[in-house]
Motif scaffolding. Sequence first.
Motif, PDB file in Angstrom:
ATOM      1  N   THR A  74       0.828  -1.208   0.000  1.00  0.00           N
ATOM      2  CA  THR A  74       0.000   0.000   0.000  1.00  0.00           C
ATOM      3  C   THR A  74       0.868   1.266   0.000  1.00  0.00           C
ATOM      4  OG1 THR A  74      -0.172  -0.290   2.382  1.00  0.00           O
ATOM      5  CG2 THR A  74      -2.030  -1.027   1.068  1.00  0.00           C
ATOM      6  N   GLY A  75       2.157   1.071   0.064  1.00  0.00           N
ATOM      7  CA  GLY A  75       3.058   2.236  -0.015  1.00  0.00           C
ATOM      8  C   GLY A  75       4.032   2.045  -1.158  1.00  0.00           C
ATOM      9  N   GLY A  76       3.533   1.640  -2.315  1.00  0.00           N
ATOM     10  CA  GLY A  76       4.406   1.193  -3.390  1.00  0.00           C
ATOM     11  C   GLY A  76       4.588   2.139  -4.552  1.00  0.00           C
ATOM     12  N   ASP A  77       4.243   3.400  -4.390  1.00  0.00           N
ATOM     13  CA  ASP A  77       4.522   4.375  -5.439  1.00  0.00           C
ATOM     14  C   ASP A  77       4.710   5.730  -4.763  1.00  0.00           C
ATOM     15  OD1 ASP A  77       1.910   5.627  -5.086  1.00  0.00           O
ATOM     16  OD2 ASP A  77       1.133   3.814  -6.040  1.00  0.00           O
ATOM     17  N   PHE A  78       5.095   6.733  -5.536  1.00  0.00           N
ATOM     18  CA  PHE A  78       5.423   8.013  -4.916  1.00  0.00           C
ATOM     19  C   PHE A  78       4.196   8.809  -4.472  1.00  0.00           C
ATOM     20  CE2 PHE A  78       9.963   8.507  -6.785  1.00  0.00           C
ATOM     21  CZ  PHE A  78      10.452   7.733  -5.745  1.00  0.00           C
ATOM     22  N   MET A  79       2.996   8.297  -4.758  1.00  0.00           N
ATOM     23  CA  MET A  79       1.825   8.943  -4.172  1.00  0.00           C
ATOM     24  C   MET A  79       1.623   8.461  -2.737  1.00  0.00           C
ATOM     25  SD  MET A  79      -0.827   8.907  -7.341  1.00  0.00           S
ATOM     26  CE  MET A  79      -2.203   9.728  -6.540  1.00  0.00           C
ATOM     27  N   ASN A  80       2.154   7.281  -2.454  1.00  0.00           N
ATOM     28  CA  ASN A  80       1.957   6.706  -1.128  1.00  0.00           C
ATOM     29  C   ASN A  80       3.260   6.497  -0.361  1.00  0.00           C
ATOM     30  OD1 ASN A  80      -1.008   6.235  -1.168  1.00  0.00           O
ATOM     31  ND2 ASN A  80      -0.439   5.070  -2.981  1.00  0.00           N
ATOM     32  N   TYR A  81       4.363   6.355  -1.102  1.00  0.00           N
ATOM     33  CA  TYR A  81       5.665   6.319  -0.445  1.00  0.00           C
ATOM     34  C   TYR A  81       6.219   7.737  -0.580  1.00  0.00           C
ATOM     35  CZ  TYR A  81      10.171   4.865   1.213  1.00  0.00           C
ATOM     36  OH  TYR A  81      11.305   4.751   1.969  1.00  0.00           O
ATOM     37  N   LEU A  82       6.139   8.482   0.513  1.00  0.00           N
ATOM     38  CA  LEU A  82       6.379   9.923   0.411  1.00  0.00           C
ATOM     39  C   LEU A  82       7.852  10.250   0.606  1.00  0.00           C
ATOM     40  CD1 LEU A  82       3.347  11.252   2.481  1.00  0.00           C
ATOM     41  CD2 LEU A  82       3.466  10.703   0.050  1.00  0.00           C
ATOM     42  N   LEU A  83       8.417  10.961  -0.352  1.00  0.00           N
ATOM     43  CA  LEU A  83       9.785  11.452  -0.222  1.00  0.00           C
ATOM     44  C   LEU A  83       9.730  12.959   0.028  1.00  0.00           C
ATOM     45  CD1 LEU A  83      11.671   9.757  -3.216  1.00  0.00           C
ATOM     46  CD2 LEU A  83      11.569   9.006  -0.846  1.00  0.00           C
ATOM     47  N   PRO A  84      10.633  13.450   0.846  1.00  0.00           N
ATOM     48  CA  PRO A  84      10.630  14.900   1.070  1.00  0.00           C
ATOM     49  C   PRO A  84      11.081  15.648  -0.183  1.00  0.00           C
ATOM     50  CG  PRO A  84      12.539  13.900   2.121  1.00  0.00           C
ATOM     51  CD  PRO A  84      11.708  12.772   1.587  1.00  0.00           C
ATOM     52  N   THR A  85      10.574  16.844  -0.367  1.00  0.00           N
ATOM     53  CA  THR A  85      11.044  17.713  -1.447  1.00  0.00           C
ATOM     54  C   THR A  85      11.765  18.896  -0.806  1.00  0.00           C
ATOM     55  OG1 THR A  85       9.157  19.222  -1.517  1.00  0.00           O
ATOM     56  CG2 THR A  85       8.921  17.138  -2.703  1.00  0.00           C
ATOM     57  N   ALA A  86      12.295  19.766  -1.657  1.00  0.00           N
ATOM     58  CA  ALA A  86      13.016  20.934  -1.134  1.00  0.00           C
ATOM     59  C   ALA A  86      12.152  21.727  -0.160  1.00  0.00           C
ATOM     60  CB  ALA A  86      13.469  21.822  -2.291  1.00  0.00           C
ATOM     61  N   LYS A  87      10.831  21.711  -0.371  1.00  0.00           N
ATOM     62  CA  LYS A  87       9.937  22.464   0.505  1.00  0.00           C
ATOM     63  C   LYS A  87       9.934  21.925   1.939  1.00  0.00           C
ATOM     64  CE  LYS A  87       6.576  24.990  -0.888  1.00  0.00           C
ATOM     65  NZ  LYS A  87       6.367  26.425  -0.690  1.00  0.00           N
ATOM     66  N   GLU A  88      10.179  20.633   2.082  1.00  0.00           N
ATOM     67  CA  GLU A  88      10.143  20.050   3.434  1.00  0.00           C
ATOM     68  C   GLU A  88      11.493  20.124   4.129  1.00  0.00           C
ATOM     69  OE1 GLU A  88       6.749  19.387   1.630  1.00  0.00           O
ATOM     70  OE2 GLU A  88       8.386  18.236   0.799  1.00  0.00           O
ATOM     71  N   ILE A  89      12.507  20.585   3.404  1.00  0.00           N
ATOM     72  CA  ILE A  89      13.858  20.554   3.953  1.00  0.00           C
ATOM     73  C   ILE A  89      14.214  21.926   4.517  1.00  0.00           C
ATOM     74  CG2 ILE A  89      16.276  20.077   3.413  1.00  0.00           C
ATOM     75  CD1 ILE A  89      14.326  17.688   3.143  1.00  0.00           C
ATOM     76  N   PRO A  90      14.597  21.970   5.794  1.00  0.00           N
ATOM     77  CA  PRO A  90      14.944  23.264   6.393  1.00  0.00           C
ATOM     78  C   PRO A  90      16.356  23.688   5.982  1.00  0.00           C
ATOM     79  CG  PRO A  90      15.303  21.514   7.983  1.00  0.00           C
ATOM     80  CD  PRO A  90      14.756  20.856   6.744  1.00  0.00           C
ATOM     81  N   ASN A  91      16.733  24.841   6.402  1.00  0.00           N
ATOM     82  CA  ASN A  91      18.111  25.269   6.228  1.00  0.00           C
ATOM     83  C   ASN A  91      18.992  24.438   7.166  1.00  0.00           C
ATOM     84  OD1 ASN A  91      20.073  27.140   5.177  1.00  0.00           O
ATOM     85  ND2 ASN A  91      20.168  27.947   7.259  1.00  0.00           N
ATOM     86  N   PHE A  92      20.110  23.972   6.662  1.00  0.00           N
ATOM     87  CA  PHE A  92      21.028  23.208   7.513  1.00  0.00           C
ATOM     88  C   PHE A  92      22.226  24.071   7.891  1.00  0.00           C
ATOM     89  CE2 PHE A  92      19.368  19.635   4.723  1.00  0.00           C
ATOM     90  CZ  PHE A  92      18.501  19.137   5.683  1.00  0.00           C
ATOM     91  N   ASP A  93      22.584  24.043   9.173  1.00  0.00           N
ATOM     92  CA  ASP A  93      23.839  24.670   9.604  1.00  0.00           C
ATOM     93  C   ASP A  93      24.860  23.560   9.765  1.00  0.00           C
ATOM     94  OD1 ASP A  93      22.656  27.223   9.822  1.00  0.00           O
ATOM     95  OD2 ASP A  93      21.804  26.666  11.760  1.00  0.00           O
ATOM     96  N   THR A  94      25.824  23.512   8.867  1.00  0.00           N
ATOM     97  CA  THR A  94      26.806  22.430   8.943  1.00  0.00           C
ATOM     98  C   THR A  94      28.123  22.951   9.503  1.00  0.00           C
ATOM     99  OG1 THR A  94      27.480  22.829   6.663  1.00  0.00           O
ATOM    100  CG2 THR A  94      25.810  21.142   7.021  1.00  0.00           C
ATOM    101  N   GLY A  95      28.784  22.080  10.226  1.00  0.00           N
ATOM    102  CA  GLY A  95      30.101  22.402  10.773  1.00  0.00           C
ATOM    103  C   GLY A  95      30.937  21.139  10.795  1.00  0.00           C
ATOM    104  N   HIS A  96      32.191  21.277  11.131  1.00  0.00           N
ATOM    105  CA  HIS A  96      33.015  20.075  11.163  1.00  0.00           C
ATOM    106  C   HIS A  96      34.145  20.192  12.175  1.00  0.00           C
ATOM    107  CE1 HIS A  96      35.252  22.679   8.373  1.00  0.00           C
ATOM    108  NE2 HIS A  96      36.339  22.026   8.784  1.00  0.00           N
ATOM    109  N   THR A  97      34.606  19.040  12.616  1.00  0.00           N
ATOM    110  CA  THR A  97      35.875  18.936  13.327  1.00  0.00           C
ATOM    111  C   THR A  97      36.713  17.957  12.518  1.00  0.00           C
ATOM    112  OG1 THR A  97      35.024  17.144  14.713  1.00  0.00           O
ATOM    113  CG2 THR A  97      34.828  19.382  15.592  1.00  0.00           C
ATOM    114  N   VAL A  98      38.008  17.919  12.759  1.00  0.00           N
ATOM    115  CA  VAL A  98      38.890  17.038  11.982  1.00  0.00           C
ATOM    116  C   VAL A  98      39.716  16.176  12.920  1.00  0.00           C
ATOM    117  CG1 VAL A  98      40.780  16.905  10.325  1.00  0.00           C
ATOM    118  CG2 VAL A  98      39.006  18.653  10.041  1.00  0.00           C
TER     119      VAL A  98
END
Lengths: 831, 295
Positions: free
Chosen positions: A727-751
């Motif tokens: 019952t979740g076998g296509d993109f109408m039912n298996y939902l993938l996020p789009t750019a609209k659902e993605i917030p701004n990311f603050d990325t950082g790093h250590t080495v």
Amino acid sequence: MSSESDNTTEPTEYQHDDDGGPQPEKHCGHGRGGMGEEVTRKEDKRFITGRGNYVDDIKKPRMLHCEIVRSPHAHARIEDIDGSRAMALDDVVAVLTADDLLEHGLATMPTLMDDTQDVLVNDKVKFQSQEVAAVIATDRYAAKDGAEKVEVEYDVLDPVIGAEEALEDDAPVIREELDDQDDNHIFDWETGDAEATDAVFDAADVTVEEQMEYQRLHPAPIETCGCVADWDPGDDKMTVHMTSQAPHAHRTLFSQVSGIPEHKVRIVSPDVGGGFGNKVPIYPGYVVAAAASYVLERPVKWVEERSENIQTTGFARDYDMTGELAATENGEIKGVKVDVLADHGAYNAAAQPSKFPAGFFNIFTGSYDIEAAHGSLTAAYTNTAPGGVAYRCSFRVTEAVYLIERMVKVLADELDLDPAEIRRRNFIPSDAFPYESATGWNYDSGDYEKALDKALEMADYDHYREEQQRRIEEDADKLIGIGISSFTEVVGAGPGKQCDIAGIEMFDSADLRVNPTGNAVLRVGVQTQGQGHETTFAQIIAEELGMDVDNIVVEHGDTDTEPYGLGTYGSRSTPVAGAAAAVAARKVRDKAKSIAANELEAAEEDIEWDRESGEFHVAGAPERSITITEIAAGAYMNHPGSEEPGLEATNYYDPPEMTYPFGSYIVIVEVDRETGEVDFEKFVAVDDCGNRINPMIIEGQIHGGLAQGIGTAMMEHVTYDDNGNVTGGDFMNYLLPTAKEIPNFDTGHTVTPSPHHPIGAKGVGESPTVGSPPAIVNAVVDAMSHSGVSHVEMPMTPDAVWEALDEAELTLEPSANVDFAFDTSEEPADD
Amino acid sequence: MKAASFEHHEPTTVEEAVSLLESLDEPTILAGGQSLVPMLRFRLARPDTVIDINGIDSLEYLHEEDGYLRIGALARHADVEDTDVIADRYGSFADAAPLIADPQIRNQGTVVGSMAQADPKGDWGSVLIAHDGEVTARGPDGERTIPVDELFLLPYDTSLMDDELLTEARVPAPVEGEGSAYHKLKRKTGDYAMAGVAARLVLDDDGRIEDAGIGMTAVDITNARAADAEAHLEGERPSADLFEEAGELAAEASNPESDEHGDAGYKERMVDVLTQRALGDAAERAGAVKRRVPQ
């Protein structure tokens, strides 16, 4: 790695470079695209200008098209297959069934876990949409028309959906064709020390327990799986262009399954539109297309539709886990226990490269110094598609990280401790590396507190804790939740002694050839599905030889020209093939010294390599220098008698250990008490992957993986009804996020460089997918934990969150909360 | 996409399209293809003939005329998003358009097409209900107007005759003191509504609600009107209490089913929430000034 395995870190022959190798944050600096430079991706020009070449772009003369007839039932015996109405269509060339494949010994194929899967169903269908027959036609529309005309008679059986149901005594047996299989149980697995763990739990001040399901996901690459198989009866050679993450391993498997000698099989993996573990297994469609090409002596193309990809190819996760922690009252974790029920689908087809049936799941002690650990796992067959692939992770690391990072939050709430503070109290100290965990893993390097501190600062943690409290006190409409995940990954399989595919040890390879005019071709045994290898690997060579990155081309994916390798998944390309590339470059550099000595008329032992300038010079006389370009000319036009002409080297690299990238993610959410909607207020990701080759590509990888983590936590789920219908076998039912659902990311790093990798690097592409789901769930739980909520299952859809709010009596009665006065364009008057 | 084969007709006038509708055997009309194309792709729709109306230039319009907002059959969702008069005067339309599907689909899908599709999860049906809109159908015997309340019969079923082409949707142009809004709850961009509510209010000179319209999405077998809630609002002054009562009445009027988008009880509750939110925005746009209720 089991506890009895040999975990000593043997330095490899090439571990240390003569100048110590690239140092953290201080690389060649020659500005030509070496380590640490944000080189624009070389491959992007062709992708952005529409010149990518994917499997479905390939057209060959006389090419036929394959469409697969699939079962509408999840569990059914096939009584009869009649292809005559399909064959009657003008453009249909052939209808293939299991009987046709039996003639060629191709009716079944081995899975990566040594199970045997039907290529086309011979007797009994075991999951919905399983492959029943194939129609070969002159175009794809005709093939589909033909598939509709194939008549299959089914005797429908009761399906078994869900691992728990599958293990009930009276459950129908799915795999009755197997010897000694009279139930749906596949295997049990145990790890760690049960007795020691029980002792720690008995003595503990406090214990906590939580059950959590890591739901069935699908990697859902944008390009589905497919191939063009082309049997050439003139050369007796099979060429298959296919969506493969592991072309060499697939060549060996193809040869073994088909009986065509391996040197007569060529696998080409052209541009591939995302893999994420989905393109590691062999699927029936590939075998059918190859068999059809062999029989018909024409090229045959098979490309899945989206729903075929989701419904039948390797799923991921589907682990029902119960975790327990034992701790002192001040939050010192003494022990961890986990029990897992795993749904493997109808065949055991996990893409599992380690020697352990649950892969790297026993990394579940995470970033913490825990005295005792024990895990147990039971796997079951069900009437669902086979799978259990490593979706953007090392196999089963994602589940392990989710478990431990969720449990730490549960414990923090039980003890009313800050989730950052409890982590700090339990981290493996930075001076304890190399560190051997309670389940036998040998961590190479880490500085977990540093990454957490950086993330806390970036997230403005204290401010949000205050804001969270303020909203609780003011009974605000929206609650704040703050989630932390301080994960450790284990990536870069081999070592060969612990990891293999079908017996082939998981080394990898690089073959570097410098041309007379000073540019170079690097061929690698790994393959790219978007990771940026054509740039990253060129940068390693630029760093090690002082060449300009534009003068290096990286080739991959063609088994006729590339050295043997095990492919790209489990973040293994940089840890393994990246190491091979560096070592091959250093071999070239060694040979270059003797040519430099010849050109500069100096003794070879007086020639020095200068990483800063990227040149060779005579010791004590830096003005007497020579570049790799000039040396290349010398190698072909004026080679010293002591050396062979030419300038090239090959390296097969078997890593001494895995690498252990880590990081701390902090997610701050707002939860709407009226609707259950979750908004991301802040999303901080601090990653440590050792020395960084291309920070821009790393950042891109982090962004993509975080998006997938959000999909996992918030919306993705392959669901089945009781009859085994997907019952979740296509993109109408298996939902993938789009750019609209993605917030701004603050990325950082250590080495924190890997001490055993030639350039100090670790894998990074999968950290965000592995590390972010527990941070997100922890955040949503944290918004409600003051009212006793300890867990919310993924995917956390608005209605699921609303249910959790409602149980905790945190929902708000719908209210407008505002009154209105009519605006007469004057001061609003009271009503 | 591997659709079954069909015959493709491209009329350039409404008359030509109507005569094709009359003469062909069970034809299907293609406008934006928002719903038809996926159905062809899954072979759930297997029409022998498709009448593609995209070549009928006379249906490409979206403007105010003769006291109505008129939406031609080829006006795309994206046109609604990009039209100034809508941004200025039609709050519910401006709210709804960007919440439909994704940008690629909004560039193709049409308002009138979604009315003809009559999917209870479609957004425009609720907006038209709130605005007391109507549609124009052209058949062999000429043109007729169908009020939106008489258009939707069942899921995917309308009162259109087989030989009629839907050419226009329209709503009365807003009057002084009118405001409208649309609120929708969905799991992600491109997903259908879990629930949606369109609301329209007209305030008289005295600040009382002279006229109210409420349409609901995805919570009944068709887009549905919350008539009791509308009646309860009319003649009253907007207030928190009044809107809470209207929200409850709308929720009572809804009839959702549990499905992958959420459980029925949750959806009913969300109708209450969304109704109040839409009424709040509509009142504000009608010229009422929001004042927070002291808690």
